[in-house]
Design an enzyme around this catalytic site. Structure first.
Site, PDB file in Angstrom:
ATOM      1  N   LYS A 257     123.021 -32.880  53.795  1.00 23.27           N
ATOM      2  CA  LYS A 257     122.925 -31.572  53.139  1.00 23.27           C
ATOM      3  C   LYS A 257     122.514 -30.554  54.190  1.00 23.27           C
ATOM      4  O   LYS A 257     121.576 -30.805  54.961  1.00 23.27           O
ATOM      5  CB  LYS A 257     121.876 -31.665  52.025  1.00 23.27           C
TER       6      LYS A 257
ATOM      7  N   SER B 247     121.480 -28.793  43.475  1.00 30.02           N
ATOM      8  CA  SER B 247     122.039 -28.098  44.614  1.00 30.02           C
ATOM      9  C   SER B 247     122.706 -29.016  45.636  1.00 30.02           C
ATOM     10  O   SER B 247     123.472 -28.545  46.473  1.00 30.02           O
ATOM     11  CB  SER B 247     120.947 -27.309  45.314  1.00 30.02           C
TER      12      SER B 247
ATOM     13  N   SER C  29     117.844 -31.657  42.090  1.00 29.82           N
ATOM     14  CA  SER C  29     118.962 -31.336  42.985  1.00 29.82           C
ATOM     15  C   SER C  29     119.621 -32.544  43.642  1.00 29.82           C
ATOM     16  O   SER C  29     120.686 -32.402  44.247  1.00 29.82           O
ATOM     17  CB  SER C  29     118.509 -30.358  44.074  1.00 29.82           C
TER      18      SER C  29
END
Lengths: 116, 534
Positions: free
Chosen positions: B99, B175, B199
């Site tokens: 990420k 996310s 997330s």
């Protein structure tokens, strides 16, 4: 969305335009009127949700929790020795500055008042 | 089945038997990326026409940037080790994505924000460092909601945003949307995500993969670009429970660079994995089978979780019971519904504090035009560098922590956080009435929703996290497991929550569930983007 969510049906006005402008200034932001009005409405909608907290019966002696997991001495790392380690690539850090010269970071004029 | 569709465990076995090479695994992953991912997200405006939009709609768009050269060098090193008879490491030859909120030396580390679009990190985050040291092959950085502020991955400055590999008209979740989408579509075998209010778990559930939010302090946050420092947890996304355990084993543990990384023995997750659930106590709470939302007049609106999702959880309970677990029903978790309101306050205060460092001086975006003074430079750089979500979080954080409102909002939210933690302490108390090893719940109130359906409504978007957020308030670990497909063919996830540092138990229960469902028809169904390659 095909329907208006129930918490949006009434536009609340807790954060007024004046208060919003003050927050924007404190936050060192800047925006046009359209963006400001959208963000102000979103903030007020969020406050509606937040206000649920006020309805919760809280006893006075409930402590604050700042981390979920209690940091007992048994699981906390020992404080580090105050030892200086030279950073291997300081130029990589300085190289990130948008404007730098001779190892100094350059910024525009810093607002100041001359004392009489 | 290509190599990139196999598990890390299976790839490791084939690699050690010298039936395949790390370079072959890497080539397989890169071929999959080329086949399904399309153009990477970019913060620069792209001149496009209808053709580009149509092309984009056919692709996953998990990536922001690639690190193919480093991955090749790493694969070569792994193959050389194996040739010499040396151990390539627990993740030797396994392709993974990161990420783009983790700093990795020499890479652009953007947090999917314009304000960091040109930031090249001078150092590497601890969890990434450990995956590389274990022989993992880093493929690149994947997309997220800007600074992790969102639950659909649409709020990224790097467009196009990721799409769900099971149905490209749906969101990947957020996310950590790029992480979940890259693992689900076989572009990567593992991904490193972060979870501040769901997330990791929500996008993993939406994309039909596994995601674990470890206990706060289990995995170092060094090198993670901070969102809400008391809630942020790095963790694995993978396709099998064994792979999840292998990755968590690699990244967990104390770190001299993060004083909140707890000094607690990690143990051996893999050795515990196959021990079954006999004698374990697994709870169900009615408070996790309904969604409560506030009305403007102070009343509450309550709706049951959709039957399809609730029944999937009950089915999991029956299967675990058949394997020897004890199911405890009606465990009260009365403060569940306060999780989102408290989160609206706590996360915003912490986010506002963390975002003050972006000022156009030391790194990141600075307005290119000359300005009169420093204050104007701050304002214009931040105004142009931040998207709407960061701006909203800064403004709300400043409002609720202002001296005159702090008692009403921030301090109250921290007390509510104590009550939320109290629900879990009671449920897991070994001397209490319930004595649970884990609480079994749905992961999400819905399956993946349509792109554009909720984006723009910051309240509704936040409520997508309501079954996840309390694990972050309480600091406890939570894992989501794929548990079937809904009528529309979209993945349904179930969640297990456990006491502090009980990851080994959660993985054990997860493995038992995986075994119990291994012959189910839905286990054979693959995401649409992968099916279409065949």
């Amino acid at each position: 969305m095909g329907h208006t969510p129930f918490w949006l049906r009434e536009m609340t006005n807790t954060i007024t335009k004046e208060m919003f402008a003050h927050l924007v200034d404190l936050a060192a932001l800047q925006m046009d009127a359209e963006e400001a009005e959208y963000l102000r409405q979103e903030l007020n909608n969020q406050l509606n949700a937040i206000n649920e907290l006020e309805a919760i019966p809280l006893e006075e002696n409930i402590p604050l929790t700042s981390h979920g997991v209690p940091y007992t001495p048994a699981i906390s790392p020992a404080p580090r020795h105050d030892t200086w380690y030279p950073y291997p690539n300081p130029e990589d850090i300085l190289g990130q500055a948008p404007q730098a010269e001779d190892g100094y970071i350059i910024v525009p004029d810093i607002p100041h008042t001359n004392l009489e | 089945m290509e190599l990139c569709d196999l598990s890390a465990f299976e790839l490791g076995r084939l690699l050690r038997q010298r039936k395949i090479s790390a370079m072959e695994i890497l080539d397989s992953a890169l071929a999959r990326i080329r086949a399904v991912d399309g153009r990477p997200g970019t913060a620069e405006p792209v001149e496009g026409n209808g053709d580009l939009a149509r092309e984009d709609a056919q692709r996953v768009h998990a990536f922001i940037s690639y690190t193919e050269d480093q991955a090749r060098a790493q694969a070569d090193a792994v193959d050389k080790k194996i040739a010499k008879g040396e151990d390539p490491g627990l993740l030797g030859g396994i392709p993974f994505t990161v990420k783009d909120i983790f700093c990795v030396r020499g890479t652009y580390s953007t947090a999917a924000s314009r304000i960091l679009a040109n930031f090249r990190s001078p150092y590497t985050a601890t969890p990434v460092e450990r995956m590389l040291a274990a022989g993992g092959l880093m493929l690149g950085k994947v997309n997220l909601d800007e600074f992790a502020y969102g639950s659909s991955n649409e709020a990224t400055a790097f467009q196009p945003s990721p799409r769900n590999p099971w149905n490209l008209e749906m969101v990947a979740g957020g996310s950590s949307g790029g992480s979940a989408a890259s693992v689900a579509s076989g572009e990567a075998v593992l991904s490193l995500g972060t979870d501040t209010s769901g997330s990791i778990r929500q996008p993993a559930a939406f994309c039909g993969v596994i995601g674990i939010k470890p206990t706060y302090g289990r995995v170092s946050r060094f090198g993670l670009i901070a969102f809400a420092s008391s809630l942020d947890c790095p963790g694995p996304i993978a396709r099998t429970v064994t792979d999840t355990a292998m990755m968590l084993q690699t990244i967990a543990g104390p770190d001299r660079n993060d004083n909140t990384a707890a000094v607690v023995d990690v143990g051996d997750y893999l050795a515990e994995l196959e021990k079954g659930v006999r004698g374990m106590r697994i709870g169900l709470s009615p408070d996790y089978f309904r969604i409560t939302t506030p009305n403007p007049d102070g009343t509450f609106n309550e709706e049951p979780v959709p039957a399809e999702i609730a029944n999937t959880v009950y089915d999991a309970a029956r299967r675990l019971k058949a394997m020897g677990a004890e199911i405890i029903e009606d465990v009260p978790m009365p403060n569940t519904r306060y999780g989102i309101p408290a989160y609206f306050v706590i996360s915003r205060v912490e986010a506002a504090s963390n975002l003050h460092r972006y000022d156009g001086v030391k790194y990141g975006y600075r307005i290119p035009e000359p300005v009169d003074d420093l204050r104007e430079m701050y304002k214009l750089s931040r105004a142009q560098g931040f998207g709407q979500q960061p701006k909203l979080r800064i403004l709300m954080g400043m409002y609720v922590s202002a001296a005159q409102y702090s008692a009403q909002y921030y301090q109250r939210a921290l007390r509510v956080r104590t009550m939320i933690r109290g629900d879990f302490v009671k449920a897991f108390d070994p001397k209490g009435p319930f004595r649970l090893d884990a609480l079994l719940t749905p992961t999400t109130p819905t399956t993946a929703f349509r792109l554009g359906a909720i984006y723009g409504d910051s309240v509704l978007m936040q409520y997508a996290d309501q079954l996840n957020v309390n694990a972050n308030h309480a600091g406890i670990p939570g894992i989501t497991l794929p548990a079937g497909l809904d009528a529309g063919g979209l993945p349904v996830g179930i969640q297990l929550l456990g006491p502090d540092f009980s990851e080994a138990n959660l993985l054990r229960i997860s493995r038992a569930y995986e075994i119990a469902t291994q012959d189910e028809a839905w286990r054979k169904v693959r995401p649409k983007v992968v099916q279409e390659l065949a």
